[in-house]
Write a protein that holds these residues in place. Structure first.
Motif, PDB file in Angstrom:
ATOM      1  N   ALA A   1      36.673  38.758  36.766  1.00 36.67           N
ATOM      2  CA  ALA A   1      37.938  38.102  36.410  1.00 36.67           C
ATOM      3  C   ALA A   1      37.577  36.756  35.804  1.00 36.67           C
ATOM      4  N   ILE A   2      38.174  36.441  34.656  1.00 40.98           N
ATOM      5  CA  ILE A   2      37.841  35.189  33.972  1.00 40.98           C
ATOM      6  C   ILE A   2      39.098  34.378  33.691  1.00 40.98           C
ATOM      7  N   ARG A   3      39.046  33.088  34.001  1.00 39.69           N
ATOM      8  CA  ARG A   3      40.097  32.139  33.599  1.00 39.69           C
ATOM      9  C   ARG A   3      39.446  31.079  32.718  1.00 39.69           C
ATOM     10  N   HIS A   4      40.147  30.769  31.608  1.00 35.69           N
ATOM     11  CA  HIS A   4      39.555  29.840  30.640  1.00 35.69           C
ATOM     12  C   HIS A   4      40.680  29.049  29.972  1.00 35.69           C
TER      13      HIS A   4
ATOM     14  N   THR B   1      34.008  36.194  39.869  1.00 35.95           N
ATOM     15  CA  THR B   1      35.135  35.352  39.443  1.00 35.95           C
ATOM     16  C   THR B   1      34.561  34.191  38.628  1.00 35.95           C
ATOM     17  N   CYS B   2      34.924  34.172  37.346  1.00 36.94           N
ATOM     18  CA  CYS B   2      34.370  33.179  36.407  1.00 36.94           C
ATOM     19  C   CYS B   2      35.523  32.273  35.996  1.00 36.94           C
ATOM     20  N   PHE B   3      35.667  31.156  36.694  1.00 36.93           N
ATOM     21  CA  PHE B   3      36.823  30.286  36.484  1.00 36.93           C
ATOM     22  C   PHE B   3      36.388  28.982  35.842  1.00 36.93           C
TER      23      PHE B   3
ATOM     24  N   ILE C   1      38.907  41.176  33.500  1.00 38.54           N
ATOM     25  CA  ILE C   1      40.333  40.910  33.729  1.00 38.54           C
ATOM     26  C   ILE C   1      40.636  39.482  33.289  1.00 38.54           C
ATOM     27  N   ASN C   2      41.652  39.347  32.466  1.00 39.34           N
ATOM     28  CA  ASN C   2      42.105  38.016  32.047  1.00 39.34           C
ATOM     29  C   ASN C   2      42.884  37.381  33.207  1.00 39.34           C
TER      30      ASN C   2
END
Ligand code: CP
Length: 309
Positions: free
Chosen positions: A99-102, A43-45, A120-121
């Motif tokens: 999963a990445i949030r940016h 998880t890359c947040f 995953i966006n």
């Protein structure tokens, strides 16, 4: 290898299968408890999150897998200037799916282009939030029985609210769906949604400012928070933030079986006295987010059933 950038990356048939799988997971969780043994989710947040990050992590743990990742840009090498593309290329060496949030629109797409694993966006700026949309669709389909023949009111910050943009894109594929867009003039849906998505596809919609006017016609009311983090100045946010407050009195105007959804977090836009109303479904919706993310992980890892991914 497939990524998920937008809800439209899945055909209607794939989406139905994914929602069926999520319902089966809800009903038979033990069947899936080892489906991802030995697999890792990263998880890359780069932006704050409670539900999306933790429900992804709960989803992978429920499947028997493990999780790793970071919860802010400051705690990753982005703080030293590393690009999302390089970061994801490296994370491909450590995990099986990410999963990445940016905060920037399109960042998840850029990350996916050099990735060796499915990406995953998990939210890109004011653009899209496809796994929230999968959660919303699962909630509506499970609680209403289908995704056709509904009038849905989307209320609040329709300009910056990425969950609204993703949900409109997804729901126009179903029959006889009508949208009531409830917002102040300054927070109307962007032109590209109104013109290129709704009008181009002859989807019935109307725009209103008063929530009270919309309430009696709705099967679903989808409330949203005013997106403080996307405003350019604090004054505008303060002026807009309490524009809508759903309370018990307004709920009296609604149909007896209308559902209230909200992607959460809420600030003031739903009064806590609505929480005990049987039509308030937003906490159930957060629970459905775990099942649908489990189904998505299995789908992107090409789970075949009865074995591990
Ligand atoms: N709905 C949602 O995206 O919540 P978080 O920002 O807490 O992940």
């Amino acid at each position: 290898m497939r990524h998920l950038m937008s809800p439209l990356d899945l055909s209607i048939e794939e989406l139905d299968n994914l929602l069926d799988l999520a319902n089966d997971i809800e009903n038979h969780p033990r069947k899936y408890a080892h489906a991802c043994d030995g697999k890792k989710l990263a998880t890359c947040f780069y932006e704050p999150s409670t539900r999306t990050r933790l429900s992804f992590e709960a989803a992978m743990l429920n499947l028997g897998g493990s999780v790793l990742g970071f919860s802010s840009a400051d705690s990753s090498s982005a703080a030293k200037g590393e690009s999302v593309s390089d970061t994801m290329r490296v994370i491909s060496c450590y995990a099986d799916i990410a999963a990445i949030r940016h905060p920037k629109e399109g960042a998840a797409l850029v990350a996916s282009q050099k990735s060796l694993i499915p990406v995953i966006n998990a939210g890109d700026g004011g653009h899209q939030h496809p796994t929230q949309t999968l959660t919303d669709l699962l909630t509506i389909r499970t609680l209403k029985g289908c995704l056709d023949n509904i009038t849905i009111g989307l209320c609040g910050d329709l300009k910056f609210g990425r969950t609204v943009h993703s949900l409109i894109n997804a729901l126009i594929r179903y029959a006889n769906v009508k949208f009531v867009l409830i917002s102040p003039d300054e927070l109307r849906v962007p032109d590209y949604i109104r013109e290129d998505v709704l009008e181009k596809n002859n989807i019935p919609y109307e725009e209103l400012e008063r929530l009270e006017q919309a309430m009696p016609m709705l099967d679903i009311l989808y409330m949203t928070r005013v997106q403080k983090e996307r405003f350019f100045n604090e004054e505008d946010y303060i002026r807009m933030k309490d524009f809508y407050i759903l309370n018990k009195e307004k709920m009296e105007l609604a149909k007896p079986d209308m559902l209230v959804l909200h992607p959460l977090p809420r600030v003031n836009e739903i009064s806590v006295d609505v929480d005990d109303d049987p039509r308030a479904a937003y906490f159930k919706q957060a629970q459905y987010g775990v099942y649908v993310r489990m189904a998505l992980i299995l789908t992107l890892l090409k789970w075949k059933g009865d074995t591990t991914c």
